[in-house]
Design an enzyme around this catalytic site. Structure first.
Site: not given
Ligand code: SF4
Length: 375
Positions: A99, A112, A119, A123, A126, A170, A201, A299, A342
């Site tokens: 994306e 972005c 990933c 997290c 996310c 990451e 980031s 969000n 995301c």
């Molecule tokens: S916030 Fe960033 S580092 Fe954490 S799972 Fe989502 S994409 Fe990966």
């Protein structure tokens, strides 16, 4: 011929450093200035084919065409929000999807971009983190997102002024490609994103932080979200490896340029990390670190375990930081109507594929759908 040019794997023109491009051009018996012309067509004029590079000799264009594969990803989906936020779901050559999001503002436009497909860091707030890791993106796939989106945005009369590597993945688990791409994005005679216009980031891969300063010298953003180990261990599981104390120590030691700050990303989650106590502890954590805190009300996405805090709570949190002399910006949650959090579009696509596979196994082949409609 350069190392890059002699590789047996396909060579992508947007995966070449300036030096590698010059070497390639020289190895073909062309004058060195042809490399500058090519660079300029790619990164200033944002050409989408060799054929369009009209001041390059026909034979040279033909050789480029025959030798190097297309460099832009395929647009799988495009969405535009009522607030102007745009999102592309881009398909890579092996079918992976990533994306890219453009967030316009009055004065600027921020792109972005993703650095990995999926990933591994999981997290808990996310959407990408729920999807697992597929693979690292290559340099040309990272640069390709910028070239494609910038070209589309500028064709519509808007602009891209900043790039943030804050999309899927990451970046510091894909350092080689990310740094190579960063150098191309920052080249003053090309895309020309200055060191203040590019932000990397990270969730906090502490041993790699000094490399960001050394290799790119761009802005550094760190996803923080809590300064209490028991909370951050859940939100950002990577914290179990380095801990809050380790993160603070690394931030204090980070070689910031003059008048620069570390950007701290702090997603506000209702009842989890948005209390006055959280704000006060954050102030303690930041003591002595030149900082800017970006507060982002969560969000929500379907199936997430968290909720967005009340605006009043978010404003109070910001005010506590400001009263303590911290720079704290409360960001809008943008693009909610186009699943801009995301990983949401990719998640919808993967979800549909999983449903499709299940349906095929069950013998319902007739309900296979290739195109996903995001609700
Ligand atoms: S916030 Fe960033 S580092 Fe954490 S799972 Fe989502 S994409 Fe990966």
């Amino acid at each position: 011929m350069s190392d890059a040019a002699s590789q047996s794997t396909p060579l992508y023109v947007t995966g070449l450093s300036r030096e590698a491009m010059t070497q390639l051009v020289l190895s073909w018996g062309e004058k060195p200035y042809r490399a500058q012309q090519l660079w300029s067509w790619l990164y200033v004029r944002l050409a989408n084919s060799f054929e369009a590079m009209s001041d390059l000799p026909k034979g040279f264009r033909q050789r480029l065409q025959e030798t190097l594969p297309p460099w832009l990803p395929t647009i799988r989906e495009y969405h535009r929000s009522a607030d102007g936020t745009e999102k592309w779901l881009l398909q890579l050559e092996d079918g992976q999807v990533v994306e890219t999001v453009h967030i316009p503002d009055e004065e600027r436009g921020t792109l972005c971009i993703s650095t990995q497909a999926g990933c591994a860091l999981a997290c808990s707030f996310c959407h990408t983190g729920r999807q697992g890791f597929a693979r690292n993106l290559t340099c040309h796939e990272i640069v390709g997102q910028v070239v494609l989106a910038r070209s589309a945005v500028e064709a519509a009369g808007r602009k891209v002024t900043n790039v943030v590597m804050m999309g899927m993945g990451e970046p510091l688990y894909n350092c080689e490609a990310v740094f190579a791409a960063g150098r191309i994005l920052m080249d003053a005679n090309g895309l020309a994103f200055g060191s203040r216009k590019l932000t990397l980031s990270t969730a906090g891969v502490i041993p790699r932080l000094p490399e960001v300063a050394r290799e790119l010298g761009c802005n550094l953003a760190i996803s923080l979200h809590s300064v209490r180990d028991e909370v951050r261990n859940v939100l950002v599981p990577l914290n179990r490896k380095y801990g809050i104390a380790g993160l603070r120590k690394a931030a204090l030691a980070y070689p910031l340029k003059a008048n620069r700050r570390i950007f701290w990303e702090y997603v506000l989650l209702k009842g989890v990390n948005d209390s006055a106590r959280d704000a006060r502890e954050l102030i303690g954590f930041l003591h002595g670190i030149p900082s800017k805190v970006n507060l982002i009300p969560f969000n929500p996405w379907p199936g997430s375990d968290y909720q967005q805090p009340e605006m009043e709570t978010a404003l109070h949190f910001q005010e506590i930081l400001r009263q303590a002399g911290q720079v704290a910006i409360l960001r809008d949650s943008r693009g909610g109507d186009i699943a801009a959090a995301c990983g949401q579009l990719r998640g919808a696509l993967l979800g549909a594929k999983q449903r499709r596979d299940f349906n095929l196994q069950e013998g319902f082949q007739d309900i296979v759908q290739e195109t996903v409609q995001v609700e």
